[in-house]
Design a protein around this motif. Structure first.
Motif, short mmCIF file in Angstrom:
data_model
loop_
_atom_site.label_atom_id
_atom_site.label_comp_id
_atom_site.label_asym_id
_atom_site.label_seq_id
_atom_site.Cartn_x
_atom_site.Cartn_y
_atom_site.Cartn_z
N ASP A 1 42.07 56.42 61.65
CA ASP A 1 42.28 56.08 63.09
C ASP A 1 40.83 56.19 63.35
O ASP A 1 40.43 58.08 64.13
N SER A 2 39.96 55.42 64.33
CA SER A 2 38.36 55.60 64.93
C SER A 2 37.92 55.28 65.47
O SER A 2 37.38 55.55 66.19
N THR A 3 39.30 55.24 66.28
CA THR A 3 39.56 54.88 67.96
C THR A 3 38.63 56.25 68.59
O THR A 3 37.85 55.68 69.80
N GLY A 4 39.46 57.61 68.25
CA GLY A 4 39.32 58.51 69.29
C GLY A 4 39.92 58.91 71.24
O GLY A 4 39.46 59.05 71.97
N ASN B 1 29.88 58.21 75.30
CA ASN B 1 30.52 57.86 76.24
C ASN B 1 30.94 58.81 76.83
O ASN B 1 31.83 59.32 78.33
N ILE B 2 31.82 59.73 76.16
CA ILE B 2 32.52 61.08 77.01
C ILE B 2 32.17 62.11 77.13
O ILE B 2 32.20 62.44 77.38
N ASP C 1 36.95 60.66 67.30
CA ASP C 1 36.96 62.28 67.93
C ASP C 1 37.29 62.29 69.34
O ASP C 1 36.91 61.42 70.40
N THR C 2 38.46 62.17 69.41
CA THR C 2 39.36 62.59 71.14
C THR C 2 37.90 63.80 72.11
O THR C 2 38.19 64.64 71.32
N GLY D 1 38.09 73.50 77.52
CA GLY D 1 38.10 74.52 76.25
C GLY D 1 38.14 73.41 74.93
O GLY D 1 38.27 74.36 74.37
N THR D 2 38.17 72.23 74.49
CA THR D 2 37.53 71.80 73.94
C THR D 2 35.86 72.08 73.39
O THR D 2 35.27 73.11 73.85
N HIS D 3 35.65 72.03 71.75
CA HIS D 3 34.56 72.16 71.36
C HIS D 3 33.68 71.04 72.22
O HIS D 3 32.43 71.12 72.68
N TRP D 4 34.46 69.93 73.00
CA TRP D 4 33.31 69.06 73.79
C TRP D 4 32.63 69.85 75.63
O TRP D 4 31.23 69.67 75.87
N ASP D 5 33.71 70.21 76.14
CA ASP D 5 33.58 71.87 76.80
C ASP D 5 32.10 71.99 76.56
O ASP D 5 31.89 72.61 77.39
N ARG D 6 32.46 73.34 75.38
CA ARG D 6 31.63 74.25 75.03
C ARG D 6 29.88 73.64 74.67
O ARG D 6 29.07 74.43 75.03
N TRP D 7 30.29 72.03 73.91
CA TRP D 7 28.46 71.27 73.70
C TRP D 7 28.01 70.68 75.17
O TRP D 7 26.55 71.23 75.46
N VAL D 8 28.93 70.60 75.69
CA VAL D 8 27.70 69.41 77.39
C VAL D 8 27.78 70.50 78.42
O VAL D 8 28.01 71.06 78.97
#
Length: 333
Positions: free
Chosen positions: A218-221, A47-48, A244-245, A57-64
């Motif tokens: 904290d499992s929520t993200g 969903n993220i 991971d948020t 600039g996050t690792h998400w931004d580099r990955w997706v």
């Protein structure tokens, strides 16, 4: 394999998903070809990604990047083996860290045999169980320990079961969604708390015998949960950031860290070691699940065919509180 071309899910842009045909490459000597039966949506991660709910600039931004091929938890049958493969043979049931697709070529060393007593719908939880294992590992549970697990979604449910397997005496699960609590209790929770986590301290203390738990996971993200998690760990306790948020800049430290000597530790799917990795953790999960020590009944709440992928991700977004395991069934060919 049937004569029809294999198919897979693809994100072609923000909130855009479709089912596409593709061609499998030639099988390499160390690979096996799998006919996939089930894949499980990782609702947090996917969903993220699907919504691009992450900061630049996050690792998400580099990955997706598009096209993006989602998914990392699949179970299926070996249909062919490469010339160098000796440990697997056609007909074997295996788990594979591959995406949402009807067929894949995968390294034989990264395919893990599924015990005969586990059905597809149970075995498909292996990847999410593996992620939660890393949280349990860095928590360093001891027999009789106390833990608060914030979030009773898929990762929270897996975390509950690892705490039970580790021999924790007090396993408190907190979530704002009451419908999730029966599954948490079935998985080993000794107490459940429904409501906003920022207002839960008195209930946590009561559920933990008059004191705060040594470990908070904290499992929520959800970045907003982090500061509340810090307030709920015992002095010199440990807070595990497992969810991971996409917005880590919104996670805020409080004076609890320095004044009460808290340890904050992150846990992530990629934190593999020689001892604990995709293979060893999956084998442990399968052993516990096959012998009834890691209950999985009732975790799958939604089932879709791959052609229903748009509806599946819509449900995961608009009705997240009512979902747990969202399964894609690839068996109809």
């Amino acid at each position: 394999m049937t004569s029809a071309s294999p198919s897979r899910l693809v994100f072609t842009g923000r909130q855009q998903v479709s089912l596409e045909s593709f061609t499998l490459p030639e099988l390499k000597p160390a690979e096996v070809r799998l006919r996939i039966e089930r894949t499980l949506m990782s609702t947090g991660t996917e969903n993220i990604v699907f919504n691009r709910h992450f900061d630049p600039g996050t690792h998400w931004d580099r990955w997706v990047k598009y096209p993006f091929y989602p998914g990392y938890t699949a179970v299926g049958v070996v249909e062919a083996v490469g010339s160098e493969v000796t440990a697997l043979q056609p007909g074997d049931r295996v788990a594979s860290r591959t995406g949402h697709a009807s067929a894949v070529n995968a390294k034989a060393s990264e395919c893990f045999p599924i015990p005969a007593v586990l059905d597809w719908d149970e075995a498909v939880w292996f990847s999410l169980a593996k992620i939660a294992f890393h949280g349990a590992s860095v928590a360093r549970y001891t027999l009789g320990d106390s833990v608060l697990i914030i979030g009773a979604g898929p990762i929270g449910q897996m975390s509950t079961r690892w705490a039970r397997a580790a021999g924790c005496a007090s396993i408190i699960v907190a979530d704002a969604v009451p419908d999730r609590m029966a599954l948490a209790s079935a998985g080993g929770a000794s107490a459940t708390i429904v409501g906003p986590i920022a207002e839960a301290k008195d209930a946590v203390v009561a559920a933990c015998g008059g004191h705060l738990p040594r470990v908070v996971i904290d499992s929520t993200g959800n970045a907003a949960v982090f500061s509340a998690a810090l307030s709920l760990a015992a002095d010199r306790g440990t807070v595990v950031v497992l969810g991971d948020t996409g917005q880590p800049g919104s996670q805020t430290l409080t004076s609890d860290v320095i004044m009460r000597g808290l340890t904050i530790v992150g846990a992530h799917d990629g934190h593999n070691t020689t001892a604990w990795n995709n293979q060893s953790i999956t084998e442990l999960f399968f052993t516990l699940a096959a012998t009834g020590r890691f209950p999985l009944d009732g975790l799958n709440t939604h089932r879709f065919t791959p052609a229903q992928c748009e509806e599946a991700y819509a449900v995961a977004n608009r009705a997240r509180a009512r979902t747990m395991g969202i399964v894609f069934d690839w068996s109809a060919r």
